[in-house]
Design an enzyme around this catalytic site. Structure first.
Site, PDB file in Angstrom:
ATOM      1  N   ASP A 459       0.854  -1.180   0.000  1.00 49.55           N
ATOM      2  CA  ASP A 459       0.000   0.000   0.000  1.00 49.55           C
ATOM      3  C   ASP A 459       0.897   1.238   0.000  1.00 49.55           C
ATOM      4  O   ASP A 459       2.040   1.184   0.473  1.00 49.55           O
ATOM      5  CB  ASP A 459      -0.889  -0.021   1.238  1.00 49.55           C
ATOM      6  CG  ASP A 459      -1.717   1.239   1.355  1.00 49.55           C
ATOM      7  OD1 ASP A 459      -2.451   1.555   0.407  1.00 49.55           O
ATOM      8  OD2 ASP A 459      -1.608   1.922   2.392  1.00 49.55           O
ATOM      9  N   ASP A 665      -1.952  -0.549   5.922  1.00 49.34           N
ATOM     10  CA  ASP A 665      -2.135   0.064   7.237  1.00 49.34           C
ATOM     11  C   ASP A 665      -3.528   0.622   7.478  1.00 49.34           C
ATOM     12  O   ASP A 665      -3.923   0.810   8.613  1.00 49.34           O
ATOM     13  CB  ASP A 665      -1.113   1.187   7.439  1.00 49.34           C
ATOM     14  CG  ASP A 665      -1.528   2.473   6.736  1.00 49.34           C
ATOM     15  OD1 ASP A 665      -1.989   2.375   5.585  1.00 49.34           O
ATOM     16  OD2 ASP A 665      -1.387   3.551   7.334  1.00 49.34           O
ATOM     17  N   ASP A 669      -7.526  -1.333   3.811  1.00 46.61           N
ATOM     18  CA  ASP A 669      -6.626  -2.447   3.514  1.00 46.61           C
ATOM     19  C   ASP A 669      -7.049  -3.738   4.204  1.00 46.61           C
ATOM     20  O   ASP A 669      -6.501  -4.798   3.891  1.00 46.61           O
ATOM     21  CB  ASP A 669      -5.190  -2.110   3.956  1.00 46.61           C
ATOM     22  CG  ASP A 669      -4.598  -0.961   3.147  1.00 46.61           C
ATOM     23  OD1 ASP A 669      -4.911  -0.871   1.951  1.00 46.61           O
ATOM     24  OD2 ASP A 669      -3.845  -0.163   3.728  1.00 46.61           O
TER      25      ASP A 669
END
Length: 785
Positions: A459, A665, A669
């Site tokens: 990410d 995080d 996600d």
């Protein structure tokens, strides 16, 4: 048991039900149908093999009100879920004690004392066995070195009698753990590894006693007291070293628990300090933390600045600096001046409590490889007993004088202790190592999956980039401000940025925090804090818009979006993210950049060196994602993805037979973290992401993902080595024992060394490796959202 002893035991059990005591090792979880259950962690003593875990689990599940129980022999921990409406903690502990084991709450002080007693008792047993073995060997030496007819029969009998007498302390005291473990297994109608060992000891002693009392009778003339005592010494020595290894692995968790102080200085309404237990702290209390003391709960710094060490939580040795309003985490150590904080979270709601709970859960698990070994252990042991019986019958016909010798060797050499320790010993050592490096492992089986990873999906925001933003450019809309003169609003241009920073310190919004800590400093070179905000009154924050406050002249000023402040030209509205000025008259604005984590580029390079594919996934705009991907040097990137889009990307990779690791995080996600084969969550990220992840990176370093991958590969390599050794040893030793080529003392030495080799090999993972070299400094990514 005397009446006073019984009364003390009852009183100690009743103390376990005290609500304050329960909070130290119990948390509330949701059960089936949303019913509230208690989950407690216990330290269990008296376990000497993997079969003991099954005996204790059966005893716990047999208690009315216990919903689930998981026991790990390798870490000597039990995790119990129970209904507080149907049973009590005292009853749960009592059930373990009635099964023949010890149990105390998993609180560091009690566990440390229990561990000290276990080690001392194990050392005493080893000393007695080794000392007696040396004396018995001296008495047995003449029979080995003398020639035919050189040793008189009466002297031989006297020496045998001496060996018999010296074997009794070994049998009655040193062999206690083997006999107790075998008896527990038989009572539970299970077969454990202590059963063949105990049978071998008893058969050896009985046959040798018969030869001592009646030479030339059915037991012959040969005695094996030297083999018996030597075997027990070797096995106790190996178990003592295993015990030390397990206790060393447990020290990591206890260090974390002990990081939270037992008491705290609470400031009462009159301003006086009062020392109270940390369990009595409540949300909203003001606490004073002296230099060198640990922060007792999660909270915020009230004033001034503070320097703290969070090494226990993140593995980072460098101190961190905090300003007024910053979050302080329980168990961090104040290495600067005394500070005052306001308590925000207490007890099991603190971050340290969540960390301890994750570590306890992981240490109480048994990995799939260990469960497989346990399933095969029982059939293997029954096969051992059958082989020993058949060997005894065959040798009774071939050479009766060696029949007992062969039976004992077969029983001893085939004990599968090493096989049962092969996987859990290595995985627990790896989990302890990761914890010291600031990575919490929530699922032991994830190590096996991580070792097979071929693609790493990252990410962007908050994962490869830091949470903090940085001021990139200042945009002045008033000519007087650029020239350093007086603005129309009556504010000196040189103090305008300082005023904006002071107002920004009232907010926890990322952009406001970035401005408050930005490169443009107020007069004196000091970062503004909440104590500087006396010039602003009537401060309020409008979610999604910004801040509004009144100056000392009574004017309303705003800090926030272009629409919130007003007066921003249409051409500039999209170029900056934060504006400041009187209502309807924006004077200055700031644009911000994302900051790559300091180790992000080096971490991606290390992943490539390991042959892994790297791809950045983000919901951000393509231009910004491409800029980050270019600096990182990843193999690919995807932009403007929804949570479902990230899921689809991972699913497509898995469809190509790729083993996927996801690093994220945020709340968005969580679904993709759950879908990936193995997942990492940054410790500062959303709670939802952390609950779905297999690994929680407390240090916030992307390099921790690389170190975890490399450690997982080493761990599985050691698991394979241990398994190969354990299986190979048994395959080689059993034929030797059946053929009468392996004496009992050699069988005992081989079995002890096999278990010891497995544990020692696993402990190679526990050493602290040097972290990979990371590029210093922060890497800027311009034009961030």
């Amino acid at each position: 048991m005397s009446p006073s002893t019984a009364a003390n035991t009852t009183s100690a059990l009743e103390l376990l039900d005290d609500p304050v005591a329960l909070r130290r090792h119990t948390r509330q979880v949701a059960g089936v149908g949303g019913k509230s259950l208690s989950e407690s962690s216990l330290r269990v003593s008296g376990m000497y093999c993997a079969a003991c875990a099954g005996v204790i689990e059966s005893a716990l599940v047999g208690v009315d009100g216990v919903v689930e129980a998981s026991v790990s022999a390798a870490s000597e921990r039990a995790r119990v879920r129970w209904d507080p409406q149907r049973t009590r903690m005292a009853r749960i502990v009592q059930s373990v004690q009635q099964a023949g084991y010890g149990a105390v709450p998993d609180v560091a002080v009690h566990a440390r004392e229990q561990r000290r007693q276990m080690e001392r008792q194990a050392l005493w047993r080893l000393f007695v066995a080794a000392f007696c073995a040396m004396q018995v060997m001296m008495l047995a030496t003449p029979s080995y070195v003398s020639g035919p007819g050189e040793l008189a029969p009466d002297m031989s009998r006297l020496l045998n009698w001496g060996g018999w007498v010296l074997s009794w302390p070994v049998l009655l005291f040193a062999c206690g753990p083997f006999f107790q473990g075998a008896w527990r297994s038989i009572r539970q109608r299970r077969i454990g590894m202590d059963v063949p060992v105990s049978l071998g000891i008893l058969v050896t002693f009985a046959a040798s006693s018969g030869a001592t009392f009646d030479p030339g009778g059915p037991f012959g003339t040969e005695v094996y007291f030297d083999s018996l005592t030597m075997f027990v010494s070797f096995l106790l020595g190996a178990r003592w070293l295993e015990l030390r290894a397990r206790h060393r692995a447990a020290q990591s968790l206890e260090d974390t628990v002990l990081g939270v102080p037992e008491s705290a200085l609470r400031v009462d309404g009159t301003g006086r300090d009062e020392r109270v237990p940390v369990e009595h702290l409540q949300v909203g209390d003001t606490v004073r933390v002296l230099m060198g003391e640990s922060v007792p709960a999660d909270g915020v710094l009230l004033d001034g600045a503070a320097e703290l060490s969070e090494a226990l939580l993140t593995g980072e040795s460098r101190s961190v600096f905090k300003g007024a309003g910053d979050l302080l985490v329980a168990a961090s150590v104040n290495v600067g001046a005394p500070l005052h904080m306001r308590v925000e979270c207490v007890g099991e709601d603190t971050r340290i409590a969540a960390i301890v709970a994750l570590m306890r859960d992981a240490l109480a698990q048994r990995p799939a490889a260990a469960r497989l070994a346990d399933r095969w252990a029982a059939p293997f042991l029954w096969t051992v007993l059958l082989l020993a019986a058949v060997a005894g019958v065959v040798w009774a016909v071939l050479d009766p004088s060696r029949a007992v010798w062969v039976v004992v060797s077969v029983l001893i050499v085939t004990c599968p202790c090493a096989l049962s320790l092969a996987a859990p010993a290595a995985m627990l050592a790896a989990a302890g190592r990761l914890a010291r490096d600031g990575v919490l492992l929530q699922r032991l089986d994830a190590l096996e999956a991580l070792a097979r990873v071929s693609s790493v999906y990252l990410d962007k925001t908050g994962t490869v980039t830091a949470e903090e933003l940085q001021v990139a450019e200042v945009h002045w809309l008033d000519a007087g401000a650029r020239g350093g003169g007086r603005l129309a609003a009556g504010v000196e241009a040189t103090g305008l940025v300082a005023a904006a920073q002071t107002l920004a310190s009232w907010s926890r919004h990322p952009l406001a925090r970035a401005l408050a800590a930005g490169s443009a400093q107020p007069e004196g070179g000091r970062t503004p804090s909440m104590s500087d905000s006396g010039a602003w009154t009537c401060v309020r924050e409008e979610p999604g818009q910004g801040l509004e406050a009144r100056s000392d002249r009574g004017e309303r000023w705003r800090l926030g979006s272009a629409a919130w402040v007003g007066g921003v030209p249409a051409g500039d509205a999209d170029q900056t993210r934060l504006w400041f000025g009187p209502v309807g008259q924006a004077l200055v604005g700031w644009s911000f950049t994302e900051v790559l984590r300091a180790d992000a580029i080096a971490a991606v390079e290390a992943l490539h060196v390991n042959g892994l594919e790297t791809i950045v996934l983000s919901g951000d705009q393509a231009q910004r994602v491409e800029a980050v991907a270019a600096q990182l040097g990843v193999d690919g990137w995807r932009a403007a993805l929804t949570p479902q889009g990230k899921l689809d990307e991972v699913a497509r990779a898995q469809g190509r037979k790729r083993c996927v690791a996801m690093v994220g995080d945020g709340v968005n996600d969580a679904p993709v973290l759950a879908r990936a084969d193995v997942s990492f969550a940054m410790g500062q990220g959303a709670v939802m992401a952390r609950t779905q992840a297999d690994f929680v990176v407390l240090s916030g370093q992307v390099g921790s993902v690389v170190r975890s991958y490399e450690l997982a590969r080493r761990c599985m390599r050691i698991v394979r080595q241990n398994t190969f050794w354990a299986v190979g040893y048994n395959l080689a030793a059993v034929p030797l024992a059946l053929a009468g080529l392996l004496p009992p003392w050699a069988a005992g030495l081989g079995m002890a060394c096999s278990s010891l080799w497995v544990v020692t090999n696993a402990l190679r993972l526990a050493g602290r490796a040097r972290p990979p070299r990371m590029q210093p400094g922060l890497q800027l990514v311009h034009g961030a959202a």
